[in-house]
Design a protein around this motif. Structure first.
Motif, PDB file in Angstrom:
ATOM      1  N   ALA A 123       0.928  -1.297   0.064  1.00 51.69           N
ATOM      2  CA  ALA A 123      -0.175   0.040  -0.001  1.00 51.69           C
ATOM      3  C   ALA A 123       0.898   1.208  -0.028  1.00 51.69           C
ATOM      4  CB  ALA A 123      -0.916   0.107   1.261  1.00 51.69           C
ATOM      5  N   VAL A 124       2.103   1.174   0.921  1.00 54.57           N
ATOM      6  CA  VAL A 124       2.715   2.214   0.979  1.00 54.57           C
ATOM      7  C   VAL A 124       3.405   2.667  -0.436  1.00 54.57           C
ATOM      8  CG1 VAL A 124       5.042   3.248   2.002  1.00 54.57           C
ATOM      9  CG2 VAL A 124       3.244   2.031   3.278  1.00 54.57           C
ATOM     10  N   CYS A 125       3.947   1.610  -1.208  1.00 57.47           N
ATOM     11  CA  CYS A 125       4.649   1.700  -2.260  1.00 57.47           C
ATOM     12  C   CYS A 125       3.728   2.311  -3.390  1.00 57.47           C
ATOM     13  CB  CYS A 125       5.379   0.471  -2.681  1.00 57.47           C
ATOM     14  SG  CYS A 125       6.856   0.082  -1.748  1.00 57.47           S
ATOM     15  N   ALA A 126       2.475   1.691  -3.192  1.00 61.03           N
ATOM     16  CA  ALA A 126       1.489   1.965  -4.570  1.00 61.03           C
ATOM     17  C   ALA A 126       1.026   3.451  -4.193  1.00 61.03           C
ATOM     18  CB  ALA A 126       0.137   1.195  -4.275  1.00 61.03           C
ATOM     19  N   VAL A 127       0.904   4.149  -3.045  1.00 62.17           N
ATOM     20  CA  VAL A 127       0.801   5.397  -2.811  1.00 62.17           C
ATOM     21  C   VAL A 127       1.734   6.414  -3.225  1.00 62.17           C
ATOM     22  CG1 VAL A 127       0.609   7.335  -1.032  1.00 62.17           C
ATOM     23  CG2 VAL A 127      -0.874   5.082  -0.820  1.00 62.17           C
ATOM     24  N   PHE A 128       3.013   5.976  -3.100  1.00 63.67           N
ATOM     25  CA  PHE A 128       4.078   6.937  -3.464  1.00 63.67           C
ATOM     26  C   PHE A 128       3.968   6.667  -5.164  1.00 63.67           C
ATOM     27  CE2 PHE A 128       6.343   6.144   0.660  1.00 63.67           C
ATOM     28  CZ  PHE A 128       6.404   7.444   0.980  1.00 63.67           C
ATOM     29  N   PHE A 129       4.081   5.468  -5.711  1.00 65.18           N
ATOM     30  CA  PHE A 129       4.206   5.395  -7.219  1.00 65.18           C
ATOM     31  C   PHE A 129       3.204   6.292  -7.659  1.00 65.18           C
ATOM     32  CE2 PHE A 129       2.823   3.036 -10.778  1.00 65.18           C
ATOM     33  CZ  PHE A 129       4.075   2.847 -11.346  1.00 65.18           C
ATOM     34  N   THR A 130       1.727   6.095  -7.184  1.00 65.56           N
ATOM     35  CA  THR A 130       0.687   6.834  -7.978  1.00 65.56           C
ATOM     36  C   THR A 130       0.940   8.271  -7.759  1.00 65.56           C
ATOM     37  OG1 THR A 130      -0.674   5.267  -6.989  1.00 65.56           O
ATOM     38  CG2 THR A 130      -1.987   7.006  -7.955  1.00 65.56           C
ATOM     39  N   LEU A 131       1.416   8.704  -6.587  1.00 57.11           N
ATOM     40  CA  LEU A 131       1.602  10.178  -6.333  1.00 57.11           C
ATOM     41  C   LEU A 131       2.770  10.574  -7.313  1.00 57.11           C
ATOM     42  CD1 LEU A 131       0.356  11.756  -4.266  1.00 57.11           C
ATOM     43  CD2 LEU A 131       2.472  11.852  -2.980  1.00 57.11           C
ATOM     44  N   ALA A 132       3.834  10.004  -7.791  1.00 58.67           N
ATOM     45  CA  ALA A 132       4.806  10.281  -8.472  1.00 58.67           C
ATOM     46  C   ALA A 132       4.276  10.364 -10.028  1.00 58.67           C
ATOM     47  CB  ALA A 132       5.925   9.136  -8.496  1.00 58.67           C
ATOM     48  N   ASN A 133       3.345   9.511 -10.225  1.00 62.94           N
ATOM     49  CA  ASN A 133       2.893   9.446 -11.749  1.00 62.94           C
ATOM     50  C   ASN A 133       1.828  10.780 -11.898  1.00 62.94           C
ATOM     51  OD1 ASN A 133       3.901   7.359 -12.893  1.00 62.94           O
ATOM     52  ND2 ASN A 133       2.578   5.815 -12.685  1.00 62.94           N
ATOM     53  N   ILE A 134       1.025  10.928 -11.000  1.00 60.72           N
ATOM     54  CA  ILE A 134       0.263  12.089 -11.030  1.00 60.72           C
ATOM     55  C   ILE A 134       1.107  13.565 -11.364  1.00 60.72           C
ATOM     56  CG2 ILE A 134      -1.531  13.653  -9.832  1.00 60.72           C
ATOM     57  CD1 ILE A 134      -2.710  10.992  -8.586  1.00 60.72           C
ATOM     58  N   LEU A 135       1.898  13.651 -10.512  1.00 58.22           N
ATOM     59  CA  LEU A 135       3.051  14.683 -10.558  1.00 58.22           C
ATOM     60  C   LEU A 135       3.643  14.647 -12.116  1.00 58.22           C
ATOM     61  CD1 LEU A 135       4.430  15.028  -7.044  1.00 58.22           C
ATOM     62  CD2 LEU A 135       3.181  16.895  -8.510  1.00 58.22           C
TER      63      LEU A 135
END
Lengths: 293, 287
Positions: A269-281
């Motif tokens: 979950a932690v990695c998915a959150v970081f990953f999604t955030l990075a992609n949105i930016l």
């Protein structure tokens, strides 16, 4: 081309897509199915009351809390090392470096990005031996060494994204400030970096994700299975990915195994959150370019 | 801003860049420094022999090299057809919603921690493999290769679909106007044009397969032998390093892991050089 062969090629492409999605789906569903029942406050805090643990009044002995805190501290420390050096190097490569030296730096960074992470861990380990012999008797593989080694691991990501973010700017943006009389540094700090800040931050967040998931580096540089929350930079510590690795090879009971599954879900979950955030930016930066240039 | 600050900032940027580049050099020199006694002692050949038995003074790392070679090439062998299939689906056959969905899934896969792949494999794939072979623990070359193939697939698919997409629009339009079907476009236009990209993607994936530690460490069985079949346990160079962290820094056992490190470093350099000769600079693959 024979029509049958054409059909088989198309069919094969679809099948491989379906198998890939199927494989990853089975993996994730299995994980959720097994682990979701163990997700509760006991998993994290054990017998200790959550409030006591969060205020660090009592040590958590049988929960994931120390591992989670260890991972958070580790990420913070590594990023504190990596961001200034990484961003500054990125700026140098994009704006200052002359063509004679650029291939050298570029090659070194490609190598650093390609080195197996276990070698970075081995580097950290030998560094601690070296420091132990020549600097202080108190230095063993520890939190400090781990954070430095992890910083080396993620440095290429930050440098590359910073460099790309600055190099790929439209010519008009790069030169407007200079034409209005801004100095080189002013141009970089007040125009170029703010202009593409979200791209740089996406690189940093991706680096954070790498810090969170990496196991090979910390395994050689001081993570242990049971240490509690680290009280000094020279202490051993716990971390989530290592906990998962440890449980997988060394679980004594079904209960412990369930905790391993719970830890997997938290880490994922932690990695998915970081990953999604990075992609949105990253996407935001791309959209901005599409409209402005 | 004052010229003095400008100068300082420039020096600071330069210093950071030199520091970053010197980390690579520092890693290499540590490897050489700690494995130097082996070269000096002249018993280098002994390290490239078969046997590993610390009690008899045998420290051959050949089994680990064989383990790495076999597991990595098998993983690449499994992943390549799927990788080409998936990227063809994304860039040629289904440019609509299902292709986009597949690409999203593949991108997400790069964000899944390696240790989770290993953990799930232990409880899902390993028992399955054990049933198939009906002997051993199921921790073997085949299990590790399958999982490693899944791990390197995103690298291959993302790289290849980018390579497929880089074929000039006019080529595709020409093929379209001649009435080519998607499969014909793929075989006669896209693959011949993008072969460099395909090779580079596979080389990059090979580098990842060799450099990965966790999968092999968790599910390859870590036995010190040259694997002779798919159901044999094996140990890779990377997991060997992770397993041997002896406290005695002077022992040959300990020195051998730096030799392993040196081999891995050389391999990485080779990968980077190949990528560059194929025209790919600024490589950022997940390790």
């Amino acid at each position: 081309m024979n029509r049958f062969i054409q059909y088989s090629i198309t069919f094969f492409a679809w099948i491989s897509g379906i198998i890939l999605i199927g494989a990853i789906g089975v993996l994730l569903i299995f994980l959720l199915f097994k682990g979701v029942s163990s997700l509760n406050s006991f998993l994290i805090f054990g017998e200790t009351r959550p409030l006591d643990a969060l205020l660090f009044r009592k040590d958590v002995l049988d929960g994931l809390f120390p591992a989670i805190i260890g991972t958070i501290l580790l990420i913070t420390a590594s990023i504190v090392w990596a961001i200034p050096i990484g961003v500054a190097s990125g700026i140098y490569l994009a704006e200052y470096c002359n063509l004679r030296w650029k291939p050298f730096f570029s090659f070194m960074l490609d190598l650093l990005a390609g080195i197996p992470s276990i070698l970075v861990g081995l580097f950290g380990f030998t560094l601690s031996i070296f420091l132990h012999r020549h600097l202080s008797e108190h230095i063993y593989p520890c939190f400090l060494i781990s954070s430095m080694a992890l910083a080396c691991l993620v440095l290429p990501y930050i440098i590359r994204t910073t460099e790309q973010a600055l190099v790929n700017l439209p010519f008009s943006v790069k030169t407007t400030g200079l034409a209005l009389g801004a100095s080189r540094l002013q141009n970089i700090l007040f125009i170029l970096i703010p202009y593409n800040l979200s791209r740089i931050i996406s690189g940093i967040i991706l680096a954070i994700g790498r810090c969170a998931e990496d196991t090979a580096v910390i395994m050689l540089t001081g993570v242990v299975a049971m240490a509690g929350i680290p009280h000094s930079l020279l202490a051993k510590y716990e971390a989530l990915p290592f906990y998962i690795f440890y449980i997988s090879s060394d679980y004594n009971s079904q209960e412990e195994l369930m905790k391993g599954f719970g830890a997997c879900i938290i880490l994922l979950a932690v990695c998915a959150v970081f990953f999604t955030l990075a992609n949105i930016l990253k996407r935001k930066a791309e959209i901005r370019f599409a409209t402005r240039t | 801003m004052k010229p003095f600050i400008e100068k300082c900032a420039e020096k600071g940027f330069l210093f950071s860049a030199i520091l970053s580049a010197s980390i690579t050099i520092l890693i290499l020199s540590f490897m050489i420094f700690f494995s130097f006694p082996i070269f000096k002692g002249g018993d280098i050949a002994a390290f490239f022999t078969l046997g590993w038995n610390p009690y008899e003074g045998k420290f051959g790392i050949l089994p680990m090299m064989a383990g790495t070679g076999i597991i990595a090439s098998l993983a690449l062998f499994i992943a390549t057809p799927f990788g080409i299939g998936c990227s063809a689906l994304i860039s040629v056959f289904s440019k609509g919603s299902s292709g986009r969905f597949l690409r999203k899934v593949v991108e997400f896969m790069t964000g899944i921690p390696t240790v989770i792949y290993g953990f799930v494999a232990i409880f899902l794939l390993v028992p399955f493999i054990r049933e198939i072979f009906e002997k051993g623990t199921g921790m073997c070359v085949l299990s590790a290769s399958i999982m490693l193939a899944l791990l390197i697939l995103p690298t291959i698919v993302l790289f290849l679909s980018d390579a497929f997409n880089s074929v000039p629009r006019s080529y595709i339009d020409a093929a379209d106007s001649l009435g080519a079907t998607p499969a014909q476009k793929l075989v006669y236009v896209i693959i011949p044009y993008a072969w460099k990209g395909i090779i580079s993607g596979l080389v990059l994936a090979a580098g990842r397969a060799v450099g990965d530690t966790l999968i092999a460490l968790m599910i390859a069985g870590n036995a010190l032998q040259i694997p002779t079949g798919l159901d044999d346990a094996a140990r890779t160079l990377t997991s060997h390093i992770a397993l041997i962290i002896a406290s005695d820094y002077e022992s040959p056992e300990f020195k051998s892991i730096f030799l392993c490190g040196l081999i891995l470093f050389t391999f990485t350099t080779l990968i980077v050089l190949i990528m560059r000769s194929l025209g790919y600079f600024k490589i950022l693959g997940k390790r």
